[in-house]
Design a protein around this motif. Structure first.
Motif, PDB file in Angstrom:
ATOM      1  N   MET A 190       0.850  -1.273  -0.034  1.00  0.00           N
ATOM      2  CA  MET A 190      -0.004  -0.183  -0.034  1.00  0.00           C
ATOM      3  C   MET A 190       0.927   1.153   0.140  1.00  0.00           C
ATOM      4  O   MET A 190       0.561   2.164  -0.931  1.00  0.00           O
ATOM      5  CB  MET A 190      -0.806  -0.102   1.136  1.00  0.00           C
ATOM      6  CG  MET A 190      -1.854  -1.152   1.075  1.00  0.00           C
ATOM      7  SD  MET A 190      -3.053  -1.049   2.742  1.00  0.00           S
ATOM      8  CE  MET A 190      -3.866   0.611   2.653  1.00  0.00           C
ATOM      9  N   MET A 191       1.590   1.218   0.728  1.00  0.00           N
ATOM     10  CA  MET A 191       2.676   2.433   0.908  1.00  0.00           C
ATOM     11  C   MET A 191       3.607   2.627  -0.407  1.00  0.00           C
ATOM     12  O   MET A 191       3.825   3.653  -0.679  1.00  0.00           O
ATOM     13  CB  MET A 191       3.643   2.560   2.047  1.00  0.00           C
ATOM     14  CG  MET A 191       2.881   2.726   3.393  1.00  0.00           C
ATOM     15  SD  MET A 191       3.836   2.508   5.013  1.00  0.00           S
ATOM     16  CE  MET A 191       4.477   0.931   4.917  1.00  0.00           C
ATOM     17  N   THR A 192       3.929   1.480  -0.923  1.00  0.00           N
ATOM     18  CA  THR A 192       4.699   1.621  -2.180  1.00  0.00           C
ATOM     19  C   THR A 192       3.876   2.266  -3.351  1.00  0.00           C
ATOM     20  O   THR A 192       4.413   3.096  -4.050  1.00  0.00           O
ATOM     21  CB  THR A 192       5.024   0.187  -2.526  1.00  0.00           C
ATOM     22  OG1 THR A 192       5.539  -0.493  -1.781  1.00  0.00           O
ATOM     23  CG2 THR A 192       5.744   0.197  -4.047  1.00  0.00           C
ATOM     24  N   ARG A 193       2.652   1.975  -3.418  1.00  0.00           N
ATOM     25  CA  ARG A 193       1.676   2.819  -4.245  1.00  0.00           C
ATOM     26  C   ARG A 193       1.368   4.217  -4.038  1.00  0.00           C
ATOM     27  O   ARG A 193       0.992   4.941  -4.828  1.00  0.00           O
ATOM     28  CB  ARG A 193       0.434   1.867  -4.617  1.00  0.00           C
ATOM     29  CG  ARG A 193       0.733   0.557  -5.294  1.00  0.00           C
ATOM     30  CD  ARG A 193      -0.541  -0.035  -5.722  1.00  0.00           C
ATOM     31  NE  ARG A 193      -1.689  -0.341  -4.484  1.00  0.00           N
ATOM     32  CZ  ARG A 193      -1.649  -1.264  -3.920  1.00  0.00           C
ATOM     33  NH1 ARG A 193      -0.710  -2.511  -3.924  1.00  0.00           N
ATOM     34  NH2 ARG A 193      -2.501  -1.756  -2.848  1.00  0.00           N
ATOM     35  N   PHE A 194       1.106   4.296  -2.798  1.00  0.00           N
ATOM     36  CA  PHE A 194       0.395   5.630  -2.341  1.00  0.00           C
ATOM     37  C   PHE A 194       1.474   6.532  -1.945  1.00  0.00           C
ATOM     38  O   PHE A 194       0.924   7.739  -1.874  1.00  0.00           O
ATOM     39  CB  PHE A 194      -0.563   5.333  -1.134  1.00  0.00           C
ATOM     40  CG  PHE A 194      -1.572   4.467  -1.722  1.00  0.00           C
ATOM     41  CD1 PHE A 194      -2.055   4.366  -2.833  1.00  0.00           C
ATOM     42  CD2 PHE A 194      -2.146   3.627  -0.580  1.00  0.00           C
ATOM     43  CE1 PHE A 194      -3.019   3.250  -3.245  1.00  0.00           C
ATOM     44  CE2 PHE A 194      -3.261   2.768  -0.760  1.00  0.00           C
ATOM     45  CZ  PHE A 194      -3.669   2.628  -2.252  1.00  0.00           C
ATOM     46  N   THR A 195       2.694   6.241  -1.372  1.00  0.00           N
ATOM     47  CA  THR A 195       3.549   7.254  -0.723  1.00  0.00           C
ATOM     48  C   THR A 195       4.183   8.214  -1.847  1.00  0.00           C
ATOM     49  O   THR A 195       4.421   7.888  -2.987  1.00  0.00           O
ATOM     50  CB  THR A 195       4.781   6.639  -0.104  1.00  0.00           C
ATOM     51  OG1 THR A 195       4.554   5.728   0.874  1.00  0.00           O
ATOM     52  CG2 THR A 195       5.721   7.705   0.312  1.00  0.00           C
ATOM     53  N   LYS A 196       4.206   9.475  -1.509  1.00  0.00           N
ATOM     54  CA  LYS A 196       4.673  10.637  -2.467  1.00  0.00           C
ATOM     55  C   LYS A 196       6.445  10.617  -2.251  1.00  0.00           C
ATOM     56  O   LYS A 196       6.801  11.339  -1.158  1.00  0.00           O
ATOM     57  CB  LYS A 196       4.002  11.958  -1.837  1.00  0.00           C
ATOM     58  CG  LYS A 196       2.522  11.915  -2.387  1.00  0.00           C
ATOM     59  CD  LYS A 196       2.012  13.330  -1.788  1.00  0.00           C
ATOM     60  CE  LYS A 196       0.534  13.249  -2.393  1.00  0.00           C
ATOM     61  NZ  LYS A 196      -0.280  14.515  -1.879  1.00  0.00           N
ATOM     62  N   ALA A 197       7.064  10.266  -3.142  1.00  0.00           N
ATOM     63  CA  ALA A 197       8.301  10.172  -3.221  1.00  0.00           C
ATOM     64  C   ALA A 197       8.974  10.239  -4.796  1.00  0.00           C
ATOM     65  O   ALA A 197       8.148   9.944  -5.571  1.00  0.00           O
ATOM     66  CB  ALA A 197       8.818   8.752  -2.561  1.00  0.00           C
ATOM     67  N   ASP A 198       9.917  10.843  -4.835  1.00  0.00           N
ATOM     68  CA  ASP A 198      10.613  10.882  -6.279  1.00  0.00           C
ATOM     69  C   ASP A 198      11.215   9.747  -6.691  1.00  0.00           C
ATOM     70  O   ASP A 198      11.044   9.365  -7.969  1.00  0.00           O
ATOM     71  CB  ASP A 198      11.816  12.044  -6.336  1.00  0.00           C
ATOM     72  CG  ASP A 198      11.365  13.332  -5.714  1.00  0.00           C
ATOM     73  OD1 ASP A 198      10.391  13.644  -6.226  1.00  0.00           O
ATOM     74  OD2 ASP A 198      12.155  14.043  -5.023  1.00  0.00           O
ATOM     75  N   VAL A 199      11.907   8.948  -5.789  1.00  0.00           N
ATOM     76  CA  VAL A 199      12.275   7.473  -6.363  1.00  0.00           C
ATOM     77  C   VAL A 199      11.798   6.447  -5.335  1.00  0.00           C
ATOM     78  O   VAL A 199      12.064   6.537  -3.943  1.00  0.00           O
ATOM     79  CB  VAL A 199      13.958   7.540  -6.365  1.00  0.00           C
ATOM     80  CG1 VAL A 199      14.528   6.481  -6.571  1.00  0.00           C
ATOM     81  CG2 VAL A 199      14.264   8.614  -7.591  1.00  0.00           C
TER      82      VAL A 199
END
Length: 455
Positions: A190-199
């Motif tokens: 879930m965090m992989t899909r939803f987290t706001k990150a550049d990389v």
């Protein structure tokens, strides 16, 4: 020529070619001294007659004239302890051992985005060789703690209960703790899909091989993979490669952080990393200390974790989430205890909550984010504290409620907790396909604790 002599001559010729190529790669001033394989027992090899530094690579002559790569993991007197990087098929007693004077290096660069590689940096996705911009050491050093930027900005991970009750900051390092089969990997997805990150850098360390394909295709998808690097060393890899997978994922994340990027590092799991180090330590004769774990395990954990986090002021950051397996649901498991002490927060997943049908099964009473007080507004902190109070008050009286001993009107605080309990459970539950933003989570939390006449 006799067939046996012809085969021996051909093997000698190929070995000479390997050795010539090796000598061409090492420093001209370094004399390559061949050793011999003296012993192979369990996971380790013992070589005599050569010298090499810890972490250096060696080549071992195989029966068919090929070579097997190994790494120096220890020494005693004139003996080197080697751990093979791949299989040992074809290695014989007395085989030649040649140090390369080189340690493992990690390919880095933006060409890695969208790729899936193994613990040696070789591609697993069938898309050809990895064209790296450069190489960095596998085990880099941590940043001077006085030079690190403070954690000052919240990170939206898209999970309501974490955003509202365990707010994470950019550059924070948190652990997802749970027993087997409770939902650590699902929450990580879930965090992989939803987290706001550049990389996004994902380390799949020691897990089931089938999960690699599932994670890449189902959890990341084409869009997520385009901004991600996946390092996969499944359970059937050697313990050395499993260690390398964790170090490599961290080194790649460091590279992007140093380029000013906001990096999300996800590692599944920290426990498999510790178990790989335990296998190596025990194989070279290190005494077991705590429940079979040698001291080197507890030295390696902070060395790995401390490399994540914020960079220098004005630079990027690595926000890291590590899954930790609580074997037998034991929260005092030595790896659980050691990781909890080093990380900046821990998110405990409860089997009891999971069995009640609430997913993700996060236990708000046992979980904590040590950076939340710094990065959250006072009104948000008060609402989170009020939620915990109501939740804990209901749990303390749960047995009375279950057996029917509770009578409405005897305790106003308990009456309110009973009325709000269905809404508390609904707040913790979330559909895996639907993200909840940080702003939505905080607004929902404040509305919940202020409902029904709450202060």
């Amino acid at each position: 020529m006799h067939p046996v002599l012809r085969t021996a001559t051909e093997r000698e010729r190929r070995w000479s070619a390997h050795l010539a190529a090796l000598r061409a790669r090492v420093r001209p001033t370094a004399a390559v001294v061949e050793g011999r394989l003296a012993r192979a027992a369990g996971l380790t090899l013992e070589a005599t007659g050569c010298e090499a530094a810890l972490g250096a690579r060696c080549l071992i002559e195989g029966q068919d004239g090929g070579t097997v790569q190994a790494e120096v993991v220890g020494f005693a007197g004139d003996r080197l302890f080697l751990m093979p990087i791949s299989g040992l098929s074809g290695v014989m007693p007395g085989a030649r051992v040649v140090p390369t004077r080189k340690a493992a290096r990690v390919p880095v660069g933006y060409a890695l985005l969208g790729r899936v590689i193994d613990g040696t940096g070789a591609p697993l996705d069938g898309r050809g060789p990895v064209h790296a911009d450069g190489h960095v050491p596998l085990e880099g050093g941590p940043i001077n703690p006085l030079l690190r930027a403070p954690i000052a900005e919240p990170l939206d991970v898209g999970v309501r209960s974490i955003n509202a009750l365990l707010t994470a900051g950019r550059g924070q390092r948190l652990g997802l703790f749970a027993g087997s089969g409770i939902g650590k990997s699902s929450l990580l997805a879930m965090m992989t899909r939803f987290t706001k990150a550049d990389v996004i850098v994902v380390g799949l360390i020691g897990e089931r091989g089938r999960e690699v394909k599932e994670f890449v295709e189902d959890n990341l998808g084409a869009e997520g993979l385009s901004r991600s690097v996946v390092v996969a060393t499944p359970a059937d890899c050697s313990p050395l490669l499993r260690l390398h997978g964790a170090w490599m994922a961290t080194a790649i994340a460091e590279y992007f952080r140093d380029q000013g990027q906001q990096v999300l590092l996800l590692m599944d799991s920290l426990t498999r990393f510790a178990q790989a180090q335990r296998e190596i330590g025990l194989a070279i004769g290190e005494p077991p200390a705590t429940k079979g774990y040698p001291p080197s395990v507890f030295a390696r954990l902070p060395q790995l974790i401390e490399r994540a986090g914020t960079g220098t002021r004005g630079g990027g950051s690595i926000t890291a989430f590590y899954t930790v397996l609580a074997e037998g649901d034991d929260e005092n498991d030595p790896i659980v205890d050691a990781a909890r002490a080093v990380l900046d927060g821990h998110i405990m997943l409860s089997r009891e909550i999971a069995e009640s049908g609430v997913y993700p099964p996060i236990d708000p009473e046992a979980s904590i984010s040590r950076s939340m007080n710094r990065i959250s507004a006072p009104q948000h902190l008060r609402a989170a504290q009020k939620f915990r109070e109501i939740y804990a008050y209901y749990q303390r009286h749960r047995d009375l409620i279950t057996v029917g001993a509770y009578r409405a009107g005897a305790d106003a605080a308990l009456d309110r907790a009973v009325r709000l309990w269905p809404r508390l459970e609904a707040f913790l539950a979330q559909n895996m396909a639907e993200p909840v933003s940080l702003e939505e989570a905080i607004a929902g939390l404040e509305a919940l604790v202020n409902a029904d006449g709450g202060a």
